[in-house]
Design a protein around this motif. Structure first.
Motif, mmCIF file in Angstrom:
data_model
loop_
_atom_site.group_PDB
_atom_site.id
_atom_site.type_symbol
_atom_site.label_atom_id
_atom_site.label_comp_id
_atom_site.label_asym_id
_atom_site.label_seq_id
_atom_site.Cartn_x
_atom_site.Cartn_y
_atom_site.Cartn_z
ATOM 1 N N UNK A 185 6.427 -3.113 -6.894
ATOM 2 C CA UNK A 185 5.242 -2.284 -7.173
ATOM 3 C C UNK A 185 5.591 -0.798 -7.089
ATOM 4 N N UNK A 186 6.298 -0.427 -6.027
ATOM 5 C CA UNK A 186 6.696 0.970 -5.868
ATOM 6 C C UNK A 186 7.632 1.422 -6.964
ATOM 7 N N UNK A 187 8.585 0.547 -7.314
ATOM 8 C CA UNK A 187 9.525 0.864 -8.387
ATOM 9 C C UNK A 187 8.785 1.057 -9.707
ATOM 10 N N UNK A 188 7.834 0.172 -10.000
ATOM 11 C CA UNK A 188 7.068 0.253 -11.244
ATOM 12 C C UNK A 188 6.267 1.550 -11.319
ATOM 13 N N UNK A 189 5.575 1.887 -10.250
ATOM 14 C CA UNK A 189 4.760 3.108 -10.222
ATOM 15 C C UNK A 189 5.630 4.346 -10.411
ATOM 16 N N UNK A 190 6.796 4.369 -9.775
ATOM 17 C CA UNK A 190 7.699 5.516 -9.915
ATOM 18 C C UNK A 190 8.269 5.584 -11.329
ATOM 19 N N UNK A 191 8.655 4.461 -11.874
ATOM 20 C CA UNK A 191 9.224 4.420 -13.225
ATOM 21 C C UNK A 191 8.186 4.837 -14.274
ATOM 22 N N UNK A 192 6.920 4.487 -14.017
ATOM 23 C CA UNK A 192 5.838 4.844 -14.932
ATOM 24 C C UNK A 192 5.436 6.309 -14.819
ATOM 25 N N UNK A 193 5.978 7.020 -13.822
ATOM 26 C CA UNK A 193 5.711 8.442 -13.676
ATOM 27 C C UNK A 193 4.464 8.800 -12.900
#
Length: 349
Positions: A185-193
């Motif tokens: 979840x954290x990785x996705x949110x960071x990757x999505x900007x």
């Protein structure tokens, strides 16, 4: 808009949330600093202690470790993307970082049996294949894993147990899966900007907030009544509510910290989060020392509140003073050296 200023503000926000997560983790770990022996004294759970214990179950149990796990996933993307921007090999570099964390975590287990660091390192390797994957694909994976995790917990609660189901429950219904869900979840949110541009994604974050709020309220009430009834399935109920409650907490915090006055007020907590690795390791030593000074054989919930608060105040004071002279925590410096194999500058410029 000045991108460098925005990025700096976002790092401050992450540090504050990380510091708050460390405070919440204390409420769970303090009780584990004293090993209970069968037939020995047990903590007092009557009266106010029982109420405090229920409130910890509702608001803290598994939630703040999940916030910490979410931030680990954010940190993975930030670390790997910066490594790639420098021309480094992001997966290889992060794998080395995880191996260093694993080594430190194994050592820490001998000092505190409840240490999560080695588990984080092992689960962290599962993030590596996702680094170059599309956001839409990561979202599908995340949705699928969350759905399976919830279904398995429900199965544990309501379906008869047998050898096959026990294997499935053990594989998909444990806390390690919840940790990976929050990593991803954290990785996705960071990757999505989202992390770097909270204001631009405020409407999306508010939708997460509004959609998870009813779940937060519902699970809070469910946990309260289960705790009052001594329901044997209370840990499963808590596990069911971890993902929506953590998303609710994070949405609240990210939106709240857009207020610069609030962020400034909480900056001392951000200092704790800025050296979260050092402070996590130090918590077990500080907490154990306080318990020893208080002469406690067991720790009741009310005493947990006191010890956790004193420990965190000590860490705030230490962290604020430390960063007046240094730019990185001592164990963060060690971890960086183990990751890159070269010295780092610690004096403030």
């Amino acid at each position: 808009m000045n991108p460098s200023v925005t990025q700096k503000e976002r790092i401050v926000s992450l540090d504050i949330i990380r510091g708050l997560a460390l405070f919440g983790i204390l409420f769970i770990n303090v009780g584990a600093y004293v090993v209970l022996i069968e037939g020995g004294p047990m903590p007092d759970m009557s009266g106010i202690n029982g109420i405090i214990d229920s409130l910890i179950d509702i608001f803290i149990e598994k939630k703040f470790f999940s916030i910490f796990s979410f931030l680990f996933g954010v940190g993975f993307y930030i670390f790997a993307s910066r490594a790639e921007a420098r021309g480094d090999k992001p997966r290889k570099r992060f794998a080395r970082r995880l191996l260093a964390l694993l080594l430190i975590g194994i050592i820490h287990i001998f000092l505190f049996w409840g240490s999560i660091l080695a588990i984080y390192a092992v689960i962290g390797f599962l993030l590596l294949p996702f680094y170059s994957v599309k956001i839409s694909t990561i979202s599908k994976w995340l949705f699928t894993i969350i759905s399976l995790h919830i279904l398995v917990i429900l199965g544990q609660m309501y379906m008869p147990n047998n050898a096959v189901l026990s294997a499935i429950y053990g594989l998909l219904g444990n806390d390690a899966v919840a940790i990976f869900i929050m990593f991803l979840s954290g990785f996705l949110v960071a990757k999505a900007g989202w992390v770097g541009h909270i204001s631009e994604h405020a409407q999306k974050i508010k939708r997460v907030l509004y959609s998870t709020c009813p779940f937060f309220i519902g699970f809070s009430l469910w946990i309260w009544f289960a705790s009052q009834a001594d329901d044997q399935q209370i840990q499963s109920i808590i596990g069911l509510g971890v993902v929506p409650t953590t998303y609710f907490y994070l949405s609240c915090l990210f939106l709240l910290l857009e207020n610069k006055q609030i962020a400034k007020l909480l900056q001392p907590i951000g200092r704790v989060g800025q050296m979260a690795f050092t402070n996590y390791l130090a918590q077990s030593f500080i907490g154990t020392a306080i318990i020893s000074l208080m002469g406690l054989q067991v720790v009741s919930p009310s005493e947990i509140v006191i010890i956790a608060s004193i420990t965190f105040i000590i860490q705030i004071i230490f962290s604020v003073i430390w960063f007046k002279f240094f730019s990185i925590g001592p164990f963060e410096k060690l971890w960086r050296f183990m990751t890159y194999g070269k010295k780092t500058v610690t004096k403030q410029s």
